[in-house]
Design an enzyme around this catalytic site. Structure first.
Site: not given
Length: 461
Positions: A162, A234-235, A268, A365
């Site tokens: 990132a 993995e979202l 997450c 989310e």
């Protein structure tokens, strides 16, 4: 988005980096390909020695790298130190277990005979350079849980981290180099998101893994599908935390607070939707809200801080929009709900109730310390609410009734079911989800085999 360290506690830009140009990217791709040709021939013992050395160095660096993590994305420094320790543990686990996990497999003698072979083996071979597109929320752990198994399998890694954690990204490259890995075994690419597609299309890159947003996952999966390359995604998740009448409500409420606000709520696998049986709803709601109110929000460098700032100004604005939409359409705020005055991208621990299906926060989310409370009349309704989500990463169930456990394990649409405890990743257990939480698995034997060529070796008489 610029590649820069911006302190979320005060908004100060500390350091900015130039994105790598075409020539430097090409040099690193060439290096990755060349290194793989020799590194793949190394033995498990040599790889384990290097990975154990990296773990030792990470332990030595723990205090310093924890401060870097906290400065770049705002997690409390105590949690940053714990993240570094967890990474070292995972590296040692893979160093110890990779050879066993990737040992040749021998099919049943009857099947070998039936095939007409004298012997058959199933062998795991590395694929080559793997591109990892990683997020900022666990800037060490997300990378190590890919890198440790990939390197032990004989692959080499290319990290696109990132853009707001460049110092952590460069530290990871340096860590593996200091441990003795060849320069091309693990490389950090300081690039923007727009460059990912070009690199993934390069034939030298054999596979990709991404942890991040659903749009980012769709983009990578689309290109990888076009190029016929393996991916693991993995979202994210909106994990349910279900409390049944037989549960220890006090303990469940105490753990629920930690499960929601770990990493400032930016996880997450953080529990986000708290689904409580009506018989214990009031008792749980009272204890849970009291616990959320009592958390210390403040400077993430302070040892006593339990919740620090969100990682970005945009992230806080997105969270506020979800809360504001819910309150405008009938949700009740039991605590929090308004940003504090002062510098930094802080948001208080917040509990909302009266959630309906029409509210955005029911569907999306909430990436921050905001919890939603649901009342369920019975087990059937709890399952319905839990599964009424586009995501399916993990789940938490609190009950002393084994019949309840059996039903939840059978019917919850999630990659994990944690009973009487909060979801936590461990190197020995597979991690990943279903539905829009992604596909594939990280960690354990399943994770190390994701980026292997599973080869059938058939030998005639």
């Amino acid at each position: 988005m610029p590649i820069a360290t911006v302190n979320p506690a005060n908004g100060e830009t500390i350091k900015t980096y130039e994105a790598m140009g075409t020539e430097e990217i090409e040099r690193r791709l060439q290096l990755a390909e060349a290194t793989f040709r020799t590194y793949r021939e190394s033995g498990f013992a040599d790889r384990a020695r290097l990975l154990n050395r990296a773990a030792d160095l990470l332990d030595e660096d723990r205090q310093d790298i924890a401060r870097v993590l906290t400065t770049e994305m705002g997690k409390p420094v105590t949690q940053a130190r714990a993240e570094a320790a967890k990474c070292a543990k995972a590296m040692r686990w893979y160093a110890e277990n990779a050879e066993r996990l990737l040992a040749d497999e021998q099919p049943a003698d009857s099947d070998v005979k039936d095939s007409g072979a004298s012997w058959v083996r199933v062998r795991y071979r590395p694929l080559g350079p793997v591109l990892a597109v990683m997020p900022w929320n666990f800037p060490l752990w997300q990378v190590i849980r890919f890198a440790a198994p990939a390197l032990m399998a004989g692959n080499v890694g290319l990290l696109k981290h990132a853009s707001n954690v460049p110092q952590t990204a460069l530290y990871l490259e340096d860590l593996f180099h200091r441990a003795g890995f060849a320069e091309g075994c693990f490389q950090t690419l300081l690039i923007g998101s727009a460059t990912v597609d070009e690199i993934l299309r390069d034939e030298r890159v054999k596979a990709a893994t991404l942890t991040g947003s659903e749009p980012a996952g769709r983009a990578v999966a689309s290109t990888a599908g076009e190029m016929v390359k393996k991916t693991v995604l993995e979202l994210g998740g909106s994990d349910p935390f279900i409390v049944m009448p037989s549960a220890d409500v006090e303990q469940a409420a105490r753990v629920a607070v930690t499960a929601r606000v770990q990493n400032n709520g930016q996880s997450c696998i953080a529990a986000k939707r708290f689904i409580v049986h009506t018989d214990v709803y009031d008792a749980f709601a009272e204890r849970f809200t009291e616990g959320m109110k009592a958390l210390k929000l403040g400077d993430p460098m302070a040892e006593e801080t339990e919740v620090g700032p969100l990682a970005s100004e945009r992230g806080r604005a997105d969270l506020e929009e979800l809360v504001d939409d819910a309150t405008r359409t009938g949700a009740t705020v039991l605590c929090g709900g308004r940003r504090p005055a002062g510098d930094g991208w802080y948001y208080p621990p917040t509990v909302l109730t009266g959630i309906t299906r029409e509210m955005r926060i029911h569907r999306e989310e909430a990436f921050g310390p905001v919890a939603t409370l649901y009342r369920a009349g019975d087990l059937d309704e709890a399952v319905l609410i839990a599964n009424d989500s586009l995501f399916g990463l993990s789940s938490n169930v609190w009950t002393r009734e084994e019949a309840d456990v059996d039903r939840f394990v059978r019917d919850l649409e999630a990659g994990g079911v944690y009973v009487n405890g909060m979801t936590a990743s461990h190197p020995a257990f597979p991690f990943g989800g279903v539905k829009r939480s992604g596909y594939g698995r990280e960690l354990s034997g399943h994770g190390i085999r994701e980026f292997c060529n599973i080869t059938t070796v058939w030998h005639g008489a």
